[in-house]
Structure formats: structure tokens, C-alpha cells
Write a protein that holds these residues in place. Structure first.
Motif, PDB file in Angstrom:
ATOM      1  N   ASN A  13      -0.144   1.740 -11.488  1.00 17.64           N
ATOM      2  CA  ASN A  13      -0.442   3.112 -11.642  1.00 17.64           C
ATOM      3  C   ASN A  13      -1.845   3.535 -10.973  1.00 17.64           C
ATOM      4  O   ASN A  13      -2.524   2.664 -10.867  1.00 17.64           O
ATOM      5  N   VAL A  14      -1.548   4.771 -10.432  1.00 18.87           N
ATOM      6  CA  VAL A  14      -2.761   5.595  -9.790  1.00 18.87           C
ATOM      7  C   VAL A  14      -3.188   6.515 -10.401  1.00 18.87           C
ATOM      8  O   VAL A  14      -2.345   7.697 -10.431  1.00 18.87           O
ATOM      9  N   GLY A  15      -4.515   6.634 -10.974  1.00 22.70           N
ATOM     10  CA  GLY A  15      -4.514   7.889 -11.938  1.00 22.70           C
ATOM     11  C   GLY A  15      -3.788   8.089 -13.071  1.00 22.70           C
ATOM     12  O   GLY A  15      -3.173   7.119 -13.770  1.00 22.70           O
ATOM     13  N   SER A  16      -3.744   9.257 -13.663  1.00 22.71           N
ATOM     14  CA  SER A  16      -3.127   9.548 -14.724  1.00 22.71           C
ATOM     15  C   SER A  16      -1.761  10.318 -14.342  1.00 22.71           C
ATOM     16  O   SER A  16      -1.305  10.658 -13.313  1.00 22.71           O
ATOM     17  N   ALA A  17      -0.958  10.313 -15.476  1.00 23.17           N
ATOM     18  CA  ALA A  17       0.363  10.812 -15.299  1.00 23.17           C
ATOM     19  C   ALA A  17       0.474  12.400 -15.085  1.00 23.17           C
ATOM     20  O   ALA A  17      -0.387  12.838 -15.685  1.00 23.17           O
ATOM     21  N   CYS A  18       1.310  12.929 -14.282  1.00 22.36           N
ATOM     22  CA  CYS A  18       1.319  14.455 -14.123  1.00 22.36           C
ATOM     23  C   CYS A  18       1.617  15.115 -15.126  1.00 22.36           C
ATOM     24  O   CYS A  18       2.683  14.572 -16.001  1.00 22.36           O
ATOM     25  N   VAL A  19       1.004  16.179 -15.513  1.00 21.60           N
ATOM     26  CA  VAL A  19       1.299  16.750 -17.034  1.00 21.60           C
ATOM     27  C   VAL A  19       2.140  18.205 -16.595  1.00 21.60           C
ATOM     28  O   VAL A  19       3.229  18.105 -17.344  1.00 21.60           O
ATOM     29  N   SER A  20       1.820  19.103 -15.819  1.00 22.10           N
ATOM     30  CA  SER A  20       2.381  20.151 -15.595  1.00 22.10           C
ATOM     31  C   SER A  20       2.956  20.323 -13.938  1.00 22.10           C
ATOM     32  O   SER A  20       3.142  21.476 -13.607  1.00 22.10           O
ATOM     33  N   GLN A  21       3.062  19.084 -13.293  1.00 27.12           N
ATOM     34  CA  GLN A  21       3.530  18.982 -11.875  1.00 27.12           C
ATOM     35  C   GLN A  21       4.393  17.788 -11.864  1.00 27.12           C
ATOM     36  O   GLN A  21       4.618  17.180 -12.598  1.00 27.12           O
ATOM     37  N   ALA A  22       5.147  17.741 -10.652  1.00 29.16           N
ATOM     38  CA  ALA A  22       6.025  16.893 -10.341  1.00 29.16           C
ATOM     39  C   ALA A  22       5.143  15.654  -9.761  1.00 29.16           C
ATOM     40  O   ALA A  22       4.118  15.885  -9.021  1.00 29.16           O
ATOM     41  N   CYS A  23       5.715  14.526  -9.669  1.00 28.50           N
ATOM     42  CA  CYS A  23       5.324  13.387  -9.183  1.00 28.50           C
ATOM     43  C   CYS A  23       5.942  13.115  -7.572  1.00 28.50           C
ATOM     44  O   CYS A  23       7.153  12.837  -7.745  1.00 28.50           O
ATOM     45  N   VAL A  24       5.415  13.338  -6.628  1.00 31.89           N
ATOM     46  CA  VAL A  24       6.156  13.291  -5.234  1.00 31.89           C
ATOM     47  C   VAL A  24       5.372  12.320  -4.377  1.00 31.89           C
ATOM     48  O   VAL A  24       4.183  12.771  -4.095  1.00 31.89           O
ATOM     49  N   ASN A  25       5.914  11.131  -3.887  1.00 32.27           N
ATOM     50  CA  ASN A  25       5.149  10.377  -3.021  1.00 32.27           C
ATOM     51  C   ASN A  25       3.939   9.964  -3.403  1.00 32.27           C
ATOM     52  O   ASN A  25       2.904   9.984  -2.660  1.00 32.27           O
ATOM     53  N   GLY A  26       3.921   9.502  -4.663  1.00 36.32           N
ATOM     54  CA  GLY A  26       2.707   9.032  -5.372  1.00 36.32           C
ATOM     55  C   GLY A  26       1.589  10.162  -5.573  1.00 36.32           C
ATOM     56  O   GLY A  26       0.478   9.636  -5.989  1.00 36.32           O
TER      57      GLY A  26
ATOM     58  N   ASN B 166       0.855  -1.302  -0.018  1.00 34.26           N
ATOM     59  CA  ASN B 166      -0.159  -0.058  -0.021  1.00 34.26           C
ATOM     60  C   ASN B 166       0.786   1.489  -0.125  1.00 34.26           C
ATOM     61  O   ASN B 166       0.178   2.414   0.233  1.00 34.26           O
ATOM     62  N   ALA B 167       2.017   1.239  -0.088  1.00 30.73           N
ATOM     63  CA  ALA B 167       3.022   2.480  -0.113  1.00 30.73           C
ATOM     64  C   ALA B 167       2.851   2.980  -1.459  1.00 30.73           C
ATOM     65  O   ALA B 167       2.720   2.454  -2.495  1.00 30.73           O
ATOM     66  N   LEU B 168       2.899   4.387  -1.515  1.00 38.40           N
ATOM     67  CA  LEU B 168       2.671   5.300  -2.828  1.00 38.40           C
ATOM     68  C   LEU B 168       4.017   5.545  -3.149  1.00 38.40           C
ATOM     69  O   LEU B 168       5.176   6.087  -2.391  1.00 38.40           O
ATOM     70  N   GLY B 169       4.286   5.629  -4.354  1.00 37.12           N
ATOM     71  CA  GLY B 169       5.524   6.189  -4.983  1.00 37.12           C
ATOM     72  C   GLY B 169       5.263   6.690  -6.481  1.00 37.12           C
ATOM     73  O   GLY B 169       4.318   6.888  -6.662  1.00 37.12           O
ATOM     74  N   CYS B 170       6.429   6.959  -7.130  1.00 39.95           N
ATOM     75  CA  CYS B 170       6.220   7.382  -8.698  1.00 39.95           C
ATOM     76  C   CYS B 170       7.062   6.699  -9.549  1.00 39.95           C
ATOM     77  O   CYS B 170       8.301   6.040  -9.248  1.00 39.95           O
ATOM     78  N   SER B 171       6.665   6.481 -10.638  1.00 37.13           N
ATOM     79  CA  SER B 171       7.788   6.074 -11.861  1.00 37.13           C
ATOM     80  C   SER B 171       7.569   7.175 -12.859  1.00 37.13           C
ATOM     81  O   SER B 171       6.549   7.135 -13.518  1.00 37.13           O
ATOM     82  N   GLY B 172       8.643   8.045 -12.790  1.00 33.38           N
ATOM     83  CA  GLY B 172       8.779   9.309 -13.924  1.00 33.38           C
ATOM     84  C   GLY B 172       7.595  10.267 -12.949  1.00 33.38           C
ATOM     85  O   GLY B 172       7.584  10.630 -11.934  1.00 33.38           O
ATOM     86  N   LEU B 173       6.577  10.620 -14.048  1.00 35.78           N
ATOM     87  CA  LEU B 173       5.481  11.432 -13.711  1.00 35.78           C
ATOM     88  C   LEU B 173       4.367  10.715 -13.287  1.00 35.78           C
ATOM     89  O   LEU B 173       3.226  11.102 -13.255  1.00 35.78           O
ATOM     90  N   GLN B 174       4.332   9.329 -13.323  1.00 40.75           N
ATOM     91  CA  GLN B 174       3.157   8.411 -13.107  1.00 40.75           C
ATOM     92  C   GLN B 174       3.203   7.946 -11.608  1.00 40.75           C
ATOM     93  O   GLN B 174       3.999   7.384 -11.044  1.00 40.75           O
ATOM     94  N   PRO B 175       2.042   8.678 -10.786  1.00 40.62           N
ATOM     95  CA  PRO B 175       1.793   8.221  -9.594  1.00 40.62           C
ATOM     96  C   PRO B 175       1.285   6.601  -9.323  1.00 40.62           C
ATOM     97  O   PRO B 175       0.932   6.025 -10.248  1.00 40.62           O
TER      98      PRO B 175
END
Length: 228
Positions: A53-66, A32-41
Motif C-alpha cells: 500500500n502507498v498512502g491512505s485509501a481514496c475517500v472521495s476520489q477514484a484510485c487510478v494508476n496508483g 516499482n509499477a503503480l496500481g490500485c486495489s479497490g480505492l487503495q493506491p
């Protein structure tokens, strides 16, 4: 935990592919830990066997801790005036390198050009409203630069005080179309032929003759008297 209440190793370190130790067991990721693969939560499943994957990849933001955070995508660039700004790992814009003299920031890169009325113009680009003005970054990066007198603008025209005119510029002097060369009556200013030199006025009358090849030739006359 041994009988003395102390932690001690109970086996080998977790092997590759099962690199996380969770509640005494080797797992791929903490359940159940949260993380990122590039810009993908992403989130680790409940068994700790893999990420999804959780939701959509970040478009104009950073992915931090999922989760998508910040105001920009890490590694992207933008312009802040004449300075290139770079988005850091937290999704925040950071000031970068100021553009050198004669350069402007365009699409996140310093390049030789001009910004005129908020529009980027490449070096040597011609003002669509005035062909006697171009982008000359060495002179100005914020305004059009007026070309010197006698510079060719449109075909058969030259620049005169910043305006394109159908005249000739010969020996640092402007000559109107049709003006006769003071030193040769068989040459005139013909902008369509040349804007920098006198052009031959073949077929034009001259004193006692007709112009041909840029020179005056006498007219031939028939001898008077009856024919034999």
C-alpha cells in the motif's frame, strides 16, 4: 533474441502467481509499477515479488494508476436535483436515472417523498408547524399539502381551512364545542368525545326533564297531600 535479431520464446508462459514477464523473467508485478486495489493506491516492490500500500485509501476520489484522482469514489451515488448521479471508474459524476413522478432523490436513491425548504420529508410525514399539512408526493413533491376539512389532526381537533380547531365536523358542517344538536336537545358537540358525531349530554336539563342516554326523561314528582 536469436542470432538473426528476432524475438523467440525461451520457455513456458509465466505460471499463476508470477503472471508478469519483466525483462525476460517471470515476476508477480512489474518492479516499482503503480496500481490500485479497490480505492487503495499500491506500488510493486523493486524485485517484482508483491504489492504494498502507498498512502491512505481514496475517500472521495477514484484510485487510478496508483493515485487518487477525480472528484468521487467509483460506484457511489448522489442526487442532482431529481436525478440520481453515479460516480464512474474515473472518479467523475455521471447523470443517471431521473426520478419518476411523485418521487424525489434522497441519499442517492429515488423514493416517494417531498423536499420542502431543502429538507427531505417521507410520504405522509406531518408538518411539525401545522398538523393539517402533510407530505403527499402524488400532489406535490416540493410543498406541504393541506388536508381537507374535517380531517382529524390533533386529538379532539379537526382541520378547518388548513388549521387545526377543537370543533366537530358533522354532516359536512362545522359545529362549535358545546353546540346543541338541533334535532335532539340531549346531544351536543363534544370534540374530546367525538369530532364526527353528536355526543350525549347526559345530566343536562331538557324541557320538562333531564337528559339521559341521549333522550329527555320527565322528572318524577311526589303526589301532594298528607302521608298516611
Amino acid at each position: 533474441c536469436n542470432s538473426l535479431g528476432q524475438w523467440q520464446k525461451s520457455g513456458s508462459a509465466c505460471p499463476g502467481g508470477m503472471a508478469v514477464c519483466y525483462l525476460g523473467s517471470c515476476v508477480t508485478c512489474s518492479p516499482n509499477a503503480l496500481g490500485c486495489s479497490g480505492l487503495q493506491p499500491q506500488q510493486c516492490d523493486s524485485t517484482g515479488t508483491g504489492w504494498s500500500n502507498v498512502g491512505s485509501a481514496c475517500v472521495s476520489q477514484a484510485c487510478v494508476n496508483g493515485a487518487c484522482q477525480g472528484t468521487c469514489a467509483p460506484g457511489t451515488t448522489q442526487c442532482g436535483g431529481a436525478m440520481v448521479q453515479t460516480c464512474d471508474a474515473s472518479g467523475s459524476w455521471q447523470s443517471g436515472v431521473s426520478c419518476a413522478s411523485g418521487e424525489v432523490c434522497d441519499l442517492g436513491t429515488c423514493t416517494a417523498g417531498c423536499y420542502v425548504a431543502g429538507v427531505y420529508e417521507a410520504a405522509n410525514a406531518v408538518n411539525s408547524s401545522n398538523p393539517c399539512q402533510t407530505c403527499q408526493p402524488g400532489t406535490s413533491t416540493s410543498a406541504w399539502t393541506t388536508l381537507g376539512d374535517g380531517t382529524t389532526c390533533l386529538p379532539g381537533e379537526v382541520c378547518k381551512a388548513g388549521t387545526c380547531v377543537a370543533q366537530c365536523y358533522i354532516g359536512s358542517t362545522f359545529e362549535t364545542a358545546g353546540q346543541v344538536n338541533p334535532g335532539n336537545a340531549c346531544q351536543t358537540c363534544q370534540p374530546n368525545a367525538s369530532t364526527t358525531t353528536w355526543s350525549n349530554a347526559d345530566g343536562s336539563p331538557c324541557t320538562g326533564g333531564m337528559c339521559s342516554g341521549g333522550a329527555c326523561h320527565p322528572l318524577l314528582t311526589l303526589a301532594s297531600g298528607p302521608r298516611e
